[in-house]
Motif scaffolding. Sequence first.
Motif, PDB file in Angstrom:
ATOM      1  N   GLY A  92       0.826  -1.209   0.000  1.00  0.00           N
ATOM      2  CA  GLY A  92       0.000   0.000   0.000  1.00  0.00           C
ATOM      3  C   GLY A  92       0.856   1.254   0.000  1.00  0.00           C
ATOM      4  O   GLY A  92       0.590   2.212  -0.743  1.00  0.00           O
ATOM      5  N   THR A  93       1.902   1.258   0.828  1.00  0.00           N
ATOM      6  CA  THR A  93       2.823   2.398   0.865  1.00  0.00           C
ATOM      7  C   THR A  93       3.555   2.543  -0.460  1.00  0.00           C
ATOM      8  O   THR A  93       3.716   3.660  -0.971  1.00  0.00           O
ATOM      9  CB  THR A  93       3.843   2.227   2.000  1.00  0.00           C
ATOM     10  N   ALA A  94       3.995   1.425  -1.025  1.00  0.00           N
ATOM     11  CA  ALA A  94       4.698   1.466  -2.305  1.00  0.00           C
ATOM     12  C   ALA A  94       3.793   2.003  -3.410  1.00  0.00           C
ATOM     13  O   ALA A  94       4.231   2.788  -4.263  1.00  0.00           O
ATOM     14  CB  ALA A  94       5.207   0.061  -2.663  1.00  0.00           C
ATOM     15  N   PHE A  95       2.533   1.591  -3.394  1.00  0.00           N
ATOM     16  CA  PHE A  95       1.588   2.084  -4.397  1.00  0.00           C
ATOM     17  C   PHE A  95       1.379   3.593  -4.237  1.00  0.00           C
ATOM     18  O   PHE A  95       1.342   4.332  -5.225  1.00  0.00           O
ATOM     19  CB  PHE A  95       0.255   1.355  -4.245  1.00  0.00           C
ATOM     20  N   ALA A  96       1.264   4.073  -2.991  1.00  0.00           N
ATOM     21  CA  ALA A  96       1.082   5.504  -2.745  1.00  0.00           C
ATOM     22  C   ALA A  96       2.291   6.297  -3.223  1.00  0.00           C
ATOM     23  O   ALA A  96       2.148   7.390  -3.789  1.00  0.00           O
ATOM     24  CB  ALA A  96       0.841   5.748  -1.258  1.00  0.00           C
ATOM     25  N   ILE A  97       3.498   5.756  -3.003  1.00  0.00           N
ATOM     26  CA  ILE A  97       4.704   6.447  -3.458  1.00  0.00           C
ATOM     27  C   ILE A  97       4.743   6.506  -4.984  1.00  0.00           C
ATOM     28  O   ILE A  97       5.101   7.540  -5.566  1.00  0.00           O
ATOM     29  CB  ILE A  97       5.958   5.738  -2.904  1.00  0.00           C
ATOM     30  N   SER A  98       4.358   5.419  -5.640  1.00  0.00           N
ATOM     31  CA  SER A  98       4.329   5.416  -7.104  1.00  0.00           C
ATOM     32  C   SER A  98       3.331   6.434  -7.642  1.00  0.00           C
ATOM     33  O   SER A  98       3.615   7.146  -8.609  1.00  0.00           O
ATOM     34  CB  SER A  98       3.980   4.015  -7.624  1.00  0.00           C
ATOM     35  N   VAL A  99       2.160   6.500  -7.021  1.00  0.00           N
ATOM     36  CA  VAL A  99       1.154   7.478  -7.440  1.00  0.00           C
ATOM     37  C   VAL A  99       1.663   8.891  -7.212  1.00  0.00           C
ATOM     38  O   VAL A  99       1.525   9.776  -8.078  1.00  0.00           O
ATOM     39  CB  VAL A  99      -0.170   7.243  -6.690  1.00  0.00           C
ATOM     40  N   PHE A 100       2.281   9.138  -6.055  1.00  0.00           N
ATOM     41  CA  PHE A 100       2.794  10.476  -5.731  1.00  0.00           C
ATOM     42  C   PHE A 100       3.867  10.910  -6.715  1.00  0.00           C
ATOM     43  O   PHE A 100       3.806  12.010  -7.266  1.00  0.00           O
ATOM     44  CB  PHE A 100       3.356  10.481  -4.306  1.00  0.00           C
ATOM     45  N   ARG A 101       4.861  10.033  -6.948  1.00  0.00           N
ATOM     46  CA  ARG A 101       5.950  10.421  -7.841  1.00  0.00           C
ATOM     47  C   ARG A 101       5.466  10.575  -9.276  1.00  0.00           C
ATOM     48  O   ARG A 101       5.955  11.437 -10.011  1.00  0.00           O
ATOM     49  CB  ARG A 101       7.094   9.417  -7.775  1.00  0.00           C
ATOM     50  N   THR A 102       4.503   9.743  -9.689  1.00  0.00           N
ATOM     51  CA  THR A 102       3.985   9.848 -11.049  1.00  0.00           C
ATOM     52  C   THR A 102       3.195  11.137 -11.229  1.00  0.00           C
ATOM     53  O   THR A 102       3.367  11.851 -12.229  1.00  0.00           O
ATOM     54  CB  THR A 102       3.107   8.636 -11.385  1.00  0.00           C
TER      55      THR A 102
ATOM     56  N   ASN B 258       7.010   3.013 -14.277  1.00  0.00           N
ATOM     57  CA  ASN B 258       7.759   1.791 -14.553  1.00  0.00           C
ATOM     58  C   ASN B 258       9.178   1.800 -13.986  1.00  0.00           C
ATOM     59  O   ASN B 258       9.863   0.770 -14.041  1.00  0.00           O
ATOM     60  CB  ASN B 258       7.839   1.540 -16.055  1.00  0.00           C
ATOM     61  N   ASP B 259       9.624   2.919 -13.467  1.00  0.00           N
ATOM     62  CA  ASP B 259      11.009   3.024 -13.003  1.00  0.00           C
ATOM     63  C   ASP B 259      11.217   2.259 -11.700  1.00  0.00           C
ATOM     64  O   ASP B 259      10.700   2.642 -10.658  1.00  0.00           O
ATOM     65  CB  ASP B 259      11.378   4.501 -12.805  1.00  0.00           C
ATOM     66  N   TRP B 260      11.973   1.174 -11.757  1.00  0.00           N
ATOM     67  CA  TRP B 260      12.351   0.428 -10.562  1.00  0.00           C
ATOM     68  C   TRP B 260      13.812   0.680 -10.192  1.00  0.00           C
ATOM     69  O   TRP B 260      14.221   0.472  -9.047  1.00  0.00           O
ATOM     70  CB  TRP B 260      12.170  -1.078 -10.789  1.00  0.00           C
ATOM     71  N   PHE B 261      14.595   1.153 -11.158  1.00  0.00           N
ATOM     72  CA  PHE B 261      16.037   1.311 -10.964  1.00  0.00           C
ATOM     73  C   PHE B 261      16.349   2.319  -9.862  1.00  0.00           C
ATOM     74  O   PHE B 261      17.200   2.070  -9.001  1.00  0.00           O
ATOM     75  CB  PHE B 261      16.675   1.748 -12.286  1.00  0.00           C
ATOM     76  N   THR B 262      15.680   3.465  -9.869  1.00  0.00           N
ATOM     77  CA  THR B 262      15.964   4.506  -8.882  1.00  0.00           C
ATOM     78  C   THR B 262      15.713   4.013  -7.471  1.00  0.00           C
ATOM     79  O   THR B 262      16.526   4.240  -6.560  1.00  0.00           O
ATOM     80  CB  THR B 262      15.103   5.752  -9.168  1.00  0.00           C
TER      81      THR B 262
ATOM     82  N   THR C 187       9.638  -1.171  -7.917  1.00  0.00           N
ATOM     83  CA  THR C 187      10.828  -1.703  -7.235  1.00  0.00           C
ATOM     84  C   THR C 187      10.446  -2.821  -6.277  1.00  0.00           C
ATOM     85  O   THR C 187      11.129  -3.852  -6.198  1.00  0.00           O
ATOM     86  CB  THR C 187      11.550  -0.582  -6.473  1.00  0.00           C
ATOM     87  N   LEU C 188       9.357  -2.632  -5.540  1.00  0.00           N
ATOM     88  CA  LEU C 188       8.910  -3.651  -4.594  1.00  0.00           C
ATOM     89  C   LEU C 188       8.565  -4.955  -5.310  1.00  0.00           C
ATOM     90  O   LEU C 188       8.979  -6.041  -4.883  1.00  0.00           O
ATOM     91  CB  LEU C 188       7.696  -3.144  -3.816  1.00  0.00           C
ATOM     92  N   LEU C 189       7.834  -4.869  -6.420  1.00  0.00           N
ATOM     93  CA  LEU C 189       7.458  -6.067  -7.161  1.00  0.00           C
ATOM     94  C   LEU C 189       8.678  -6.741  -7.776  1.00  0.00           C
ATOM     95  O   LEU C 189       8.775  -7.973  -7.806  1.00  0.00           O
ATOM     96  CB  LEU C 189       6.443  -5.715  -8.240  1.00  0.00           C
ATOM     97  N   GLN C 190       9.617  -5.944  -8.270  1.00  0.00           N
ATOM     98  CA  GLN C 190      10.824  -6.517  -8.850  1.00  0.00           C
ATOM     99  C   GLN C 190      11.645  -7.254  -7.796  1.00  0.00           C
ATOM    100  O   GLN C 190      12.148  -8.355  -8.032  1.00  0.00           O
ATOM    101  CB  GLN C 190      11.649  -5.399  -9.508  1.00  0.00           C
ATOM    102  N   GLU C 191      11.771  -6.662  -6.614  1.00  0.00           N
ATOM    103  CA  GLU C 191      12.517  -7.313  -5.537  1.00  0.00           C
ATOM    104  C   GLU C 191      11.799  -8.572  -5.057  1.00  0.00           C
ATOM    105  O   GLU C 191      12.441  -9.591  -4.770  1.00  0.00           O
ATOM    106  CB  GLU C 191      12.709  -6.341  -4.376  1.00  0.00           C
ATOM    107  N   MET C 192      10.474  -8.510  -4.967  1.00  0.00           N
ATOM    108  CA  MET C 192       9.713  -9.664  -4.530  1.00  0.00           C
ATOM    109  C   MET C 192       9.864 -10.814  -5.522  1.00  0.00           C
ATOM    110  O   MET C 192      10.031 -11.981  -5.133  1.00  0.00           O
ATOM    111  CB  MET C 192       8.240  -9.291  -4.382  1.00  0.00           C
ATOM    112  N   LEU C 193       9.828 -10.494  -6.816  1.00  0.00           N
ATOM    113  CA  LEU C 193       9.961 -11.524  -7.836  1.00  0.00           C
ATOM    114  C   LEU C 193      11.358 -12.131  -7.821  1.00  0.00           C
ATOM    115  O   LEU C 193      11.517 -13.357  -7.919  1.00  0.00           O
ATOM    116  CB  LEU C 193       9.658 -10.931  -9.212  1.00  0.00           C
TER     117      LEU C 193
END
Length: 295
Positions: free
Chosen positions: A68-78, A205-209, A224-230
Amino acid sequence: MSAGERAFKIVNYLLIIALCLSIILPFLNILALSFNPGKDAERGGIFFWPRIWSLENFEKVFQASNIGTAFAISVFRTFVGTIASVFLTAMAAYALKSKSLPGGKFFMMLIFFTMLFSGGIIPYYMLLKSIHLTNTIWVYIIPSLYSAWNLIIIRTFFQQIHPSLEESARIDGYNDFTIFMRIIMPLSRPVIAVIGLFNAVGHWNDWFTGAFYIREASLRPLSTLLQEMLMSAEAMRDTLSQAAGAKYEMLEKIQITGNSLKMATIIVVVAPIIIIYPFVQKYFAKGIMIGSMKE
């Protein structure tokens, strides 16, 4: 139409259909695998329709405690990053489009130079650290505020607007900022929509940063969270596979970490962009064509 023109038109339609199928069919395969249980998907034979409908892959994706926090950060930065980048890049493009700007050609040469050469990842990291952007949420937004490519596209679009509009506005007493906000920006909706879409997709889509410039897990975005989880799930599967050897019963417990989980992760990441794109699609081709050509 002559026979040659009809044949040419048929060939064009066939090529377009083939191109569409090359895009749609792989996506349907991804969708089918994401909704199919991982253990069953390992058997193969799933192409465009799930053999067994299941949401267990998506349940696995959304099991992360801080999603949930990761999704909020993605929405905020986007949201913030896209609006700030488009507005500031458009302001810079408006200034650089003027032929009377002192040193305008020199500035454009410097901007174009940044498209050809970069300092590298290590100097870039040292720069971010020296200005105290690493491990802060602003590392997602401030370094990406300006893009040389986007600036050139917007500048070229602005140059197509007839100068008489600005001249008449100045006679009416408008200053540069008022002209920019009330005349230039409303007339530039196609290119603004395109550049906004480019920025939004890049931010989302940016996971690198998040992986390289952020240490706090609470500041990592969704991608980034999904990439690390995978990566963690696949590493665990490889480890258990080596330990289990040929014992299939041990591997059954971790089959969900195979292709099905990858496909569910892809769907979660691309779904918001797919939802947003139809609203700006009508501007897309127009903005690109006008922003890339100059009479």
